[in-house]
Design a protein around this motif. Structure first.
Motif, PDB file in Angstrom:
ATOM      1  N   PHE A  34      57.083  12.207 -57.416  1.00 18.81           N
ATOM      2  CA  PHE A  34      57.500  11.910 -58.498  1.00 18.81           C
ATOM      3  C   PHE A  34      57.881  12.754 -59.708  1.00 18.81           C
ATOM      4  CE2 PHE A  34      55.646   8.134 -56.588  1.00 18.81           C
ATOM      5  CZ  PHE A  34      56.645   7.240 -56.517  1.00 18.81           C
ATOM      6  N   ARG A  36      59.678  15.202 -61.846  1.00 13.80           N
ATOM      7  CA  ARG A  36      61.314  15.352 -62.207  1.00 13.80           C
ATOM      8  C   ARG A  36      61.529  16.722 -61.611  1.00 13.80           C
ATOM      9  NH1 ARG A  36      62.973  14.934 -66.730  1.00 13.80           N
ATOM     10  NH2 ARG A  36      65.070  13.764 -65.956  1.00 13.80           N
ATOM     11  N   ASP A  93      66.477  16.577 -61.571  1.00 17.37           N
ATOM     12  CA  ASP A  93      67.468  15.493 -61.107  1.00 17.37           C
ATOM     13  C   ASP A  93      66.874  14.394 -61.614  1.00 17.37           C
ATOM     14  OD1 ASP A  93      66.171  16.508 -57.860  1.00 17.37           O
ATOM     15  OD2 ASP A  93      65.555  14.804 -59.403  1.00 17.37           O
ATOM     16  N   SER A  94      67.720  13.479 -62.184  1.00 19.28           N
ATOM     17  CA  SER A  94      67.278  12.398 -62.636  1.00 19.28           C
ATOM     18  C   SER A  94      66.710  11.801 -61.464  1.00 19.28           C
ATOM     19  CB  SER A  94      68.275  11.592 -63.494  1.00 19.28           C
ATOM     20  OG  SER A  94      69.279  11.364 -62.266  1.00 19.28           O
ATOM     21  N   LEU A  95      65.527  10.606 -61.750  1.00 21.65           N
ATOM     22  CA  LEU A  95      64.937   9.787 -60.895  1.00 21.65           C
ATOM     23  C   LEU A  95      65.825   8.580 -60.767  1.00 21.65           C
ATOM     24  CD1 LEU A  95      61.398  10.415 -61.013  1.00 21.65           C
ATOM     25  CD2 LEU A  95      62.684  11.267 -59.382  1.00 21.65           C
ATOM     26  N   LYS A  96      67.013   8.588 -61.450  1.00 19.43           N
ATOM     27  CA  LYS A  96      67.584   7.438 -61.455  1.00 19.43           C
ATOM     28  C   LYS A  96      68.399   7.170 -60.123  1.00 19.43           C
ATOM     29  CE  LYS A  96      71.360   5.049 -64.113  1.00 19.43           C
ATOM     30  NZ  LYS A  96      72.213   5.123 -62.968  1.00 19.43           N
ATOM     31  N   GLU A  97      68.399   6.100 -59.577  1.00 20.51           N
ATOM     32  CA  GLU A  97      68.828   5.624 -58.251  1.00 20.51           C
ATOM     33  C   GLU A  97      70.350   5.439 -58.284  1.00 20.51           C
ATOM     34  OE1 GLU A  97      67.123   6.094 -55.231  1.00 20.51           O
ATOM     35  OE2 GLU A  97      69.331   6.154 -54.678  1.00 20.51           O
ATOM     36  N   THR A  98      71.047   6.011 -57.539  1.00 17.50           N
ATOM     37  CA  THR A  98      72.581   5.815 -57.495  1.00 17.50           C
ATOM     38  C   THR A  98      72.961   4.446 -56.293  1.00 17.50           C
ATOM     39  OG1 THR A  98      72.578   7.669 -55.855  1.00 17.50           O
ATOM     40  CG2 THR A  98      73.009   8.066 -58.190  1.00 17.50           C
ATOM     41  N   ILE A  99      72.180   4.808 -55.003  1.00 19.52           N
ATOM     42  CA  ILE A  99      72.563   3.928 -54.017  1.00 19.52           C
ATOM     43  C   ILE A  99      71.786   2.595 -54.619  1.00 19.52           C
ATOM     44  CG2 ILE A  99      72.412   3.358 -51.641  1.00 19.52           C
ATOM     45  CD1 ILE A  99      72.174   6.482 -51.255  1.00 19.52           C
ATOM     46  N   GLN A 102      68.497   1.061 -52.863  1.00 25.86           N
ATOM     47  CA  GLN A 102      67.802   1.994 -52.052  1.00 25.86           C
ATOM     48  C   GLN A 102      66.196   2.106 -52.536  1.00 25.86           C
ATOM     49  OE1 GLN A 102      68.624   3.932 -49.663  1.00 25.86           O
ATOM     50  NE2 GLN A 102      67.104   5.562 -49.584  1.00 25.86           N
ATOM     51  N   ARG A 103      66.057   2.117 -53.693  1.00 28.65           N
ATOM     52  CA  ARG A 103      64.445   2.483 -54.195  1.00 28.65           C
ATOM     53  C   ARG A 103      63.782   1.243 -53.748  1.00 28.65           C
ATOM     54  NH1 ARG A 103      63.840   4.516 -59.781  1.00 28.65           N
ATOM     55  NH2 ARG A 103      64.287   6.460 -58.576  1.00 28.65           N
ATOM     56  N   LEU A 105      64.359  -1.045 -51.493  1.00 28.93           N
ATOM     57  CA  LEU A 105      64.060  -0.963 -49.934  1.00 28.93           C
ATOM     58  C   LEU A 105      63.032   0.032 -49.429  1.00 28.93           C
ATOM     59  CD1 LEU A 105      67.396  -1.472 -48.377  1.00 28.93           C
ATOM     60  CD2 LEU A 105      65.618  -2.587 -48.028  1.00 28.93           C
ATOM     61  N   ALA A 106      63.161   1.320 -49.995  1.00 23.27           N
ATOM     62  CA  ALA A 106      62.134   2.542 -49.597  1.00 23.27           C
ATOM     63  C   ALA A 106      60.976   2.054 -50.120  1.00 23.27           C
ATOM     64  CB  ALA A 106      62.581   3.720 -50.544  1.00 23.27           C
ATOM     65  N   LEU A 107      60.502   1.591 -51.005  1.00 25.19           N
ATOM     66  CA  LEU A 107      59.243   1.257 -51.518  1.00 25.19           C
ATOM     67  C   LEU A 107      58.655   0.125 -50.581  1.00 25.19           C
ATOM     68  CD1 LEU A 107      59.330   1.363 -55.474  1.00 25.19           C
ATOM     69  CD2 LEU A 107      58.219   2.887 -53.751  1.00 25.19           C
TER      70      LEU A 107
ATOM     71  N   ARG C 616      70.145   8.948 -46.722  1.00 30.59           N
ATOM     72  CA  ARG C 616      69.009   8.287 -47.389  1.00 30.59           C
ATOM     73  C   ARG C 616      68.967   6.905 -46.892  1.00 30.59           C
ATOM     74  NH1 ARG C 616      67.550   8.536 -52.802  1.00 30.59           N
ATOM     75  NH2 ARG C 616      69.789   8.289 -53.310  1.00 30.59           N
ATOM     76  N   VAL C 620      66.558   4.949 -44.372  1.00 32.28           N
ATOM     77  CA  VAL C 620      65.696   3.719 -44.803  1.00 32.28           C
ATOM     78  C   VAL C 620      65.548   2.944 -43.744  1.00 32.28           C
ATOM     79  CG1 VAL C 620      65.700   1.558 -46.106  1.00 32.28           C
ATOM     80  CG2 VAL C 620      66.011   3.789 -47.253  1.00 32.28           C
TER      81      VAL C 620
ATOM     82  N   THR D  19      58.142   7.843 -48.213  1.00 24.94           N
ATOM     83  CA  THR D  19      58.893   7.227 -49.315  1.00 24.94           C
ATOM     84  C   THR D  19      59.501   8.201 -50.199  1.00 24.94           C
ATOM     85  OG1 THR D  19      56.774   5.870 -49.315  1.00 24.94           O
ATOM     86  CG2 THR D  19      58.517   5.260 -51.034  1.00 24.94           C
ATOM     87  N   LEU D  22      62.857   8.889 -48.936  1.00 26.79           N
ATOM     88  CA  LEU D  22      63.687   7.890 -49.091  1.00 26.79           C
ATOM     89  C   LEU D  22      64.078   7.985 -50.469  1.00 26.79           C
ATOM     90  CD1 LEU D  22      62.373   5.040 -46.694  1.00 26.79           C
ATOM     91  CD2 LEU D  22      64.125   6.782 -46.079  1.00 26.79           C
ATOM     92  N   ILE D  23      63.171   8.294 -51.411  1.00 23.00           N
ATOM     93  CA  ILE D  23      63.564   8.177 -52.861  1.00 23.00           C
ATOM     94  C   ILE D  23      64.387   9.076 -53.449  1.00 23.00           C
ATOM     95  CG2 ILE D  23      62.771   7.939 -55.111  1.00 23.00           C
ATOM     96  CD1 ILE D  23      60.545   6.018 -53.923  1.00 23.00           C
ATOM     97  N   ARG D  24      63.938  10.556 -53.055  1.00 22.76           N
ATOM     98  CA  ARG D  24      64.560  11.700 -53.856  1.00 22.76           C
ATOM     99  C   ARG D  24      65.763  12.201 -53.388  1.00 22.76           C
ATOM    100  NH1 ARG D  24      60.764  14.124 -57.110  1.00 22.76           N
ATOM    101  NH2 ARG D  24      62.647  15.072 -58.028  1.00 22.76           N
ATOM    102  N   ARG D  25      66.538  12.554 -54.456  1.00 19.34           N
ATOM    103  CA  ARG D  25      67.917  12.926 -53.950  1.00 19.34           C
ATOM    104  C   ARG D  25      67.850  14.441 -53.810  1.00 19.34           C
ATOM    105  NH1 ARG D  25      69.529   9.437 -57.475  1.00 19.34           N
ATOM    106  NH2 ARG D  25      70.069  10.987 -58.634  1.00 19.34           N
TER     107      ARG D  25
END
Lengths: 280, 523, 639, 99
Positions: A34, A36, A93-99, A102-103, A105-107, C616, C620, D19, D22-25
């Motif tokens: 987590f 950044r 890199d911003s932790l903001k999700e683009t897909i 995705q987040r 689902l991942a969690l 990614r 998943v 996880t 999957l989460i990180r870019r």
């Protein structure tokens, strides 16, 4: 400390150590995920690895414990740091999700996976623990060596080959082939003249005698910072520090002190913070 | 062991196909001649088979049998009965005409896309189809039959999709898209049928333990192989579906008009006169022999479907505006007759059906090829674009008329004999169906004569005024067909003699005897 | 040599002619017409020889059969190519070849200026061959071949001038209507096969001496067969309700109308009925239907004939009506068969003569067919006038001429049927005779009497009526002679009756009215009919444009609206049906399939979204998959 | 304390790592997470070896380390060259598999 390891349950010492360091390890892992900035992730990971090294030792894998510290924390993590440096320390890199989705689902998967794993371990019959006492009877390293050079010798050789291949591969991948003759100073100069952009050598970074760090743009005569002065790489990473506000603050501070010295009565509260506060 | 004659009939065109494809791109004409010679040689072989075949001998003759895939008891078994011999001969007979008729169909276009060595490919594909069709007529092993029954689709796909009419009313691009649509449709329909059949083939293996038609039929006959009623019915349906798609039976017919409409006339003939026959033939050979009870069980439904095909196909033919599509729908109607004859389960019906396969091949070839010559002259398939051709090209018109009259089965021409036999055969057992089917002959007259009137008669259209009459090559193609039509119409005995014993066998397979006339003929 | 073997030659000669002329190509153009004529004449000669041979035998053994080869040998189905020459077919052979040869001769002149004359003679020969096959066949299937063969020939000849759309349409119509009739014939044959197991004349119909199988079947079956045969006869002989094609058939060249649509082909229906006498005799209901059809048609045709201004159409109407007489007679059974055939022969003479006369008139009048544009032609073309006049007298049944003998007998027979039916039929026949007299007189007057009414046509060339060349007049003369004396030769002393009786059988019904009364009545009505016509067309001048006329007239001009009915119901309905079916096939049957395809296409389009290329999201799914696997294994171990 | 807890810990770390992948870019961080997963596995192996009282588990862990080292070398090389070409270390930018 080999005797108690054979027991079903471990010594309270180890238990204490586990709970404390285990927490640290988990925190480190979470940090890795987590944080950044890549650098911080790397540091967290290093922490976790050291903790793991300790656990190896605690589990009687003395050799591995050391190797863990030396190879992983020592070599691999350093490699990581190098790359991070190459790619950009502060390229946060911003932790903001683009897909989309995705987040979550991942969690979700992560949670499910973890729970299942735990369930699996839980209802696995792991009753009897005959620790590594006998195995390590004449030294852990000797034991490993005996196995490696007898039972696993073939795999060992293969890994050797693998390592060499990896080294070569890394070289091939990172090596940039020079397509044309390197240009001489003269040619570069001529090119500069031809293009007509900035004939003289680039100005040095830093302002006054105060800020001579490479990441601070030098000020032009009118006081505006000039990007040119900063190293190209830093510029690409967007790591140019702006000190103009500091400069203004210092100016104010100077005036105030001057007034105090001259016992001017009316004292207006300072608008700007003091430089040392500002730097906090 | 003796010379494998049947294998030869199939191998020869196959080798010929490879050789033709191998001819260098520049030597276009050489490839054509090679293909023609190979097809003629095949015809010669087929005639040898015909001569060596003894109508009154064993059921399957000139048999060959070699172990192939021991694991599944697949044997490479060939053998011909009267029906197969007739159809092999028909195929071998038609291919040279098809090749000759398509002589210029695959010359590279001056304008537009140059395909990869189109000429060689075209003729090689035709020969490949011939080889596969012949071997699937000869195979007495279900598995072998299935393989070639399916493999046939590949060359056909390329023939339909790759080589369309020269000129097209909507331009080359539209033609290309419609072609590919037709080709894909053809492929999908037949593949679906084939896959369902594959399931049934496996089912047969599971039940019978081998693929040999003779053994299974034998075992069925002497009762040593028992099939549960439901099993037999399912297997029958699996086979029948594939064959019904191939020999387009309503409502599985819609691929045929597209395919025949978009393909060049010779390829259209190849489809309807040769390839589709495999379907009807297989109904006779596999459906009836392997599953006699189920066949009888399904007869009523099939007869009704066939009846619908007859009337429906004819009505749609009347409604067509495109010459080739019209012929296609006419063929659907005729295939209805064939299937009706097969499942009427009377000797007249089945002899008629077999005869019908042969005659329909010849008559459609005649009509379609002449239509092709016509289209190639004017560059349009629309009936409305023609008129008064009879005045400028009387020979063309005459042959076209004869082909049309054969299509409407005029007495004295070959198709009449078969059509009447089918009708009588059906009528003796199912009078109502027979009578309704008879309406087909009126509709046939309608669509044929309307086609002839709109294209050939009336005032001469400006576009056709300069139309040349049949050339020598085209006459060479048409004349023998016409002669055959008349000969077989007047003297069909040679064919019936070959066919009758086989039909007798089939009738005994399904344990059927002809209904006796009410008043026994006084001898 | 043996006479039987000649039978095949009868057919072979014209068939050869057809083959040679049609395949031969242009190089035969010069001599084609002579080849055709000679071959048909040859056929006639052979016919005469055979006739002599038959006369040589005694009445019961005048049946020659020739078996060529087995045509369709199939399990339990025997159709042979075999011929049967008895008195009935002999009569037809002579009629066909005789009249045929004459008309060939006539055509040489008539078609002189047509560049496709060779082809025309080829078709004529083809027709002769088919017609001979029809009457000589030994079984119904072979008869069917001839039956459709003449249909084909008539199709080709009606549409001979194909560049005229009207001709092409007429030809198509003729063939189609005939096809409907043929359907009846084929069904009849199927019925015979299922009922008797054979359709050969010999075993089926038997002879006078020993009756064939026909009697053995149930009456219902026999009635069905008979009705189907009647349907066939209606198609070929233009009887109601299948008569509509005959009028349009006049689009063909006039010799064709004379030969095919007057003398021979259209009478094939009568032949069929008389030939199948054994079946009809056993099915009284069917016979009744036959008589009704005949009566209706003879009135129908007569009425139509009265209204037409086109000379050929008027004659066509009369043909229809005369054949109506024959069918009526044939329907009466043994009483009438002989007279049906007799009237058929005499009609062959005078109607052919009339048509040839009409043709000659048209020949002289630039192919003008409208009688209102004729008038006063007797002075211009005397031979035509005389021959036509004799034919006219013959057809109206003027005492002593051929028509008188045959028609009078039929009317007698109609009355002799007895009961109310007898009266109705007889009355109809008498009425028909009157109308016949009326319209024939009308034709006669409008064409040859009165003052000339023709004007120059639009491009100004006035027709110059002239007598036709010798080659055309000779046949007309011969036919005229035939139509004058034929009746007498046949009728006096019942020669014809005795000749034909062995085949058809004969019985004298007891007529409620004496023969003499009938004869007198006939004469009276024809005088009345003629008088009315004279009053209308002889006394006062004929208007050059047709007056509007009464409702009946206008209906009659349109063939009593039968065509309109066909057009609205059959043609329009058929068009709508086919069009809608094409739509259905495209949208429904094909739509289902394409719909499925489109469905799969859409589905895969959706699924494609999943492949977004982001490593990614693939990860998943992998991860999820692993999780599921673990879950699965755990469950496995749990249960 | 039951040493099984080590396994639980390993599982937890592994999950977290996964996880993270999957989460990180950022490719580097993703890589770190992978390393984390590998380490988790190693911990599990070591624990197993303790359970069974033989060193095979440790051997496997050892091999894992070696392979991991090799993998890191190559992987990082890939990342670097990727960064050179695209001036970004985001895994999403390398989405050429998209249709």
């Amino acid at each position: 400390m080999t005797a108690p390891l054979a027991a079903y349950t471990t010594s309270t010492g180890e238990a204490f150590q586990f709970w404390v360091l285990g927490t640290v390890a988990v925190l480190g892992a979470l940090g890795t995920v987590f944080m950044r900035r890549a650098v911080h992730s790397a540091l967290c990971l290093a922490g976790t690895m050291i903790v793991l090294a300790v656990f190896y030792l605690a589990n009687g894998a003395y050799f591995l414990g050391i190797v863990q510290i030396v190879v992983y924390t020592g070599a691999i993590m350093m490699l990581f740091l190098f790359v991070v440096m190459l790619v950009g320390v502060t390229a946060a890199d911003s932790l903001k999700e683009t897909i989309k989705g995705q987040r979550w689902l991942a969690l979700l998967c992560g949670a499910g996976f973890g729970i299942l794993l735990f369930a699996g371990i839980a209802n696995a019959s792991l009753k009897q623990f005959n620790g590594t006492g006998r195995a390590n009877a004449n030294g852990n390293v000797e034991g490993l060596a005996a196995l490696i050079f007898t039972k696993y010798v073939f795999a060992f050789e293969i890994t050797g080959a693998l390592l060499i291949t990896a080294a070569v591969g890394a070289m091939v991948l990172t090596h940039r082939e020079r397509t044309e003759r390197p240009r001489t100073q003269r040619e570069l100069a001529e090119q500069r003249v031809r293009e007509g952009v900035h004939l003289p050598p680039l100005p040095a970074p830093g302002v006054y005698a105060r800020h001579n760090a490479v990441d601070i743009a030098g000020l032009l005569p009118d006081g505006t910072p000039s990007e040119l002065t900063v190293n190209k790489t830093l510029r690409e990473r967007g790591q140019v520090r702006d000190v103009s506000t500091e400069a203004l603050n210092d100016l104010r501070a100077l005036e105030r002190r001057a007034e105090e010295r001259l016992e001017r009565t009316e004292i207006e509260p300072s608008i700007a913070k003091r430089p040392e506060e500002a730097s906090k | 062991m003796s010379f494998p004659l049947l294998t030869a009939t199939a191998v020869l065109p196959a080798v010929g196909a490879i050789a033709t494809a191998a001819v260098p791109a520049a030597r276009r004409t050489a490839a054509k001649w090679l293909a023609l010679l190979v097809s003629l040689a095949t015809l010669a072989l087929a005639i040898v088979v015909l001569v060596r075949f003894d109508p009154d001998g064993d059921r399957y003759q000139l048999t060959e049998s070699h172990a192939w895939i021991k694991a599944f008891g697949v044997r490479y078994e060939l053998g011909v009965d009267g029906i197969a011999v007739a159809l092999v001969a028909l195929t071998a007979l038609l291919i040279p005409f098809i090749i000759l008729a398509g002589w210029h169909d695959a010359d590279p276009l001056e304008t537009g896309s140059r395909r990869w060595r189109p000429t060689q490919g075209f003729f090689a594909l035709i020969l490949a189809v011939e080889a596969m069709v012949i071997i699937s007529f000869e195979a007495t092993d279900v598995f072998v039959f299935y393989i070639f029954f399916e493999a046939m689709l590949i060359p056909m796909y390329f023939l339909i999709g790759g080589f369309g009419d020269r000129a097209h009313e909507h331009g080359e691009k539209a033609a290309a898209t419609q072609r590919s649509y037709a080709a894909v449709k053809f492929l999908l329909y037949n593949l679906v049928g084939g896959l369902i059949m594959l399931a049934a083939v496996i089912g047969v293996y599971v039940v019978a333990g081998n693929f040999s038609l003779q053994e299974i039929a034998q075992a069925r006959a002497d009762g040593s192989l028992h099939m549960a009623t439901s099993t037999e019915r399912w297997l029958f349906l699996g086979f029948f579906f594939a064959f019904a798609v191939k020999a387009p039976l309503w409502p599985l017919h819609t691929w045929l008009p597209n395919a025949m409409g978009e393909a060049t006339a010779p390829v259209a003939v190849l489809i309807t006169a040769v390839v589709d026959k495999v379907g009807t033939f297989a109904m006779l050979r596999f459906c009836l022999q392997l599953f006699p009870e189920a066949s009888k069980w399904a007869t009523p439904v099939i007869l009704v479907l066939a009846l619908i095909s007859i009337i429906y196909g004819a009505l749609l033919a009347v409604g067509q505006r495109d010459i080739k599509r019209l012929v296609a729908y006419a063929s659907i109607s005729h295939f209805g007759f064939i299937i009706m004859g097969i499942f009427a389960m009377t000797s007249q019906g089945q002899s008629g059906a077999t005869l019908y396969m042969v005659n329909h091949g010849i008559s459609t070839a005649a009509l379609m090829l002449v239509a092709g010559f016509l289209i190639s002259r004017r560059g349009s398939r629309l009936i409305a674009d023609y008129g008064g051709v009879q005045k400028v090209a009387p020979v063309l018109a005459g042959t076209f008329l004869i082909g049309g009259l054969a299509t409407l089965s005029l007495p004295g021409l070959a198709p009449f004999v078969s059509e009447f036999l089918v009708l009588v055969g059906t009528f003796t057992r199912y009078p109502a169906i027979g009578i309704i089917a008879t309406f087909g002959i009126v509709l046939a007259a309608l669509y044929t004569l309307v086609l002839y009137q709109r294209t050939m008669t009336g005032p001469v259209k400006a576009e056709v005024a300069k139309m040349p009459d049949l050339r020598v090559r085209e006459l060479v193609v048409v004349a023998p067909l016409v002669v055959l039509l008349i000969f077989l119409g007047v003297y069909p005995k040679p064919v019936t003699d070959i066919v009758n014993p086989a039909v007798r066998q089939t009738m005994s397979d399904v344990h059927q005897t002809d209904p006796k006339p009410e008043v026994e003929a006084a001898k | 040599m043996n006479a039987e073997n000649l039978i095949a030659l009868l057919i072979a000669a014209p068939l050869l002619g057809a083959a040679v002329l049609l395949v031969g190509g242009r190089r035969l153009d010069a001599v084609g017409h002579w080849v055709g004529t000679l071959l048909s004449a040859a056929s006639f000669v052979i016919g005469v020889i055979l006739f002599a041979d038959l006369l040589g035998k005694d009445a019961e053994h005048r049946t020659l059969t020739q078996h060529l080869f087995s045509w369709i040998p199939v399990e339990g189905f025997q159709a042979d190519v075999a011929f049967r020459l008895d008195q009935l077919s002999m009569t037809f052979v002579l009629l066909i070849t005789g009249v045929g040869s004459l008309i060939h001769l006539y055509s040489i002149g008539y078609m002189e200026h047509d560049e496709r004359r060779r082809r025309f003679f080829g078709y004529l020969n083809l027709f002769l061959a088919a017609m001979l096959l029809l009457v000589l066949a030994d079984n119904y299937l072979l008869l069917y071949v001839g039956w459709e063969g003449v249909g084909l020939a008539s199709y080709l000849l009606i549409g001979f001038w194909q560049h005229k759309p009207s001709a092409a349409t007429a030809a198509k119509k003729a063939f189609l209507v005939n096809r409907v009739g043929d359907m009846g014939l084929s069904i009849a044959i199927m019925l015979m096969f299922t009922t008797f197991g054979t359709f050969a004349f010999g075993p089926l119909l038997g002879t006078h001496a020993e009756p064939g199988l026909a009697g053995g079947a149930s009456e219902g079956k026999l009635t069905a067969i008979a009705l189907m045969l009647l349907l066939a006869a209606c198609g070929k002989s233009a009887q109601v309700p299948l008569q509509s094609w005959l009028g349009d058939a006049m689009e063909g060249p006039t010799p064709v109308s004379a030969l095919i649509h007057a003398a021979t082909m259209v009478t094939a229906g009568v032949y069929l009925i008389v030939r199948s006498a054994a079946i009809f005799n056993a099915a009284p209901d069917a016979q009744l239907v036959v008589t009704v059809v005949g009566a209706v048609t003879l009135l129908f045709g007569a009425i139509v004939g009265c209204a037409k201004d086109d000379i050929k159409k008027a004659l066509a109407g009369s043909t229809m009506s005369q054949i109506g007489y024959m069918v009526l007679a044939a329907g009466l059974g043994p009483i009438g068969y002989v007279f049906a055939i007799m009237h058929l022969v005499t009609h062959g003479f005078f109607k052919a003569g009339l048509f040839l006369g009409a043709g000659s008139v048209m020949h002289g009048m630039n192919d003008e067919v409208d009688m209102r544009k004729y008038g006063g032609l007797r002075t211009y073309m005397p031979v035509t006038f005389i021959t036509f006049g004799l034919g006219y007298l013959a057809i109206i049944g003027f005492p002593g001429l051929s028509g008188f003998f045959s028609k009078d007998k039929i009317i007698e027979a109609a009355f002799a049927k007895g009961g109310t039916e007898g009266w109705i039929l007889g009355g109809a026949a008498l009425l028909g005779a009157a109308i016949t007299a009326y319209y024939m007189t009308r034709v006669m007057l409008m064409t040859f009497f009165g003052e000339k009414r023709w004007q120059p046509d639009e491009n100004g060339n006035e027709p110059h009526p002239h007598e036709s060349p010798r080659v055309m007049t000779i046949p007309m003369i011969v036919l005229a002679v035939g139509s004058v004396f034929g009746g007498a030769i046949f009728g006096i002393g019942d020669r014809f009756l005795h000749w034909l009786e062995p085949v058809t059988g004969h019985s004298h019904g007891d007529s409620p009215v004496s023969a003499l009364t009938v004869t007198l009545a006939t004469v009276v009505v024809l005088v009345i009919g003629g008088a009315i016509a004279y009053a209308q067309y002889g006394r006062r001048p004929v208007p050059a444009v047709a007056p509007r006329g009464s409702l009946l007239t206008r209906a009659a001009r349109r063939d009593l609206l039968q065509d309109d009915f066909n057009h609205v119901v059959l043609v329009r309905g058929g068009e709508h049906l086919t069009r809608s079916l094409v739509y259905v096939d495209h949208t429904l049957v094909d739509g289902v399939v394409n719909g499925t395809a489109a469905g799969f296409g859409g589905l895969s389009g959706r699924l494609r979204r999943v492949q977004n290329g982001f490593a990614r999201s693939y990860a998943v799914s992998m991860f999820g998959g692993v999780a599921l696997l673990i879950a699965a294994t755990l469950l496995m171990r749990a249960v | 304390m039951n040493p099984v807890n080590y396994l639980y810990l390993a599982a937890l770390l592994f999950t977290i790592g996964a996880t993270g992948v999957l989460i990180r870019r950022n490719a580097i961080v993703v890589f770190m997470c992978i390393e984390l997963m590998l380490n988790a596995c190693n911990l599990a192996f070591v624990t197993f070896s303790r359970m069974h009282g033989n060193l095979d588990g440790q051997i496997i862990a050892f091999f894992t380390m070696v392979v991991a080292a090799a993998e890191v070398v190559v992987g990082l090389a890939i990342i670097v060259s990727l960064f050179r070409t695209r001036h970004s270390a985001s895994v999403d930018d390398a989405s050429l598999m998209k249709l």
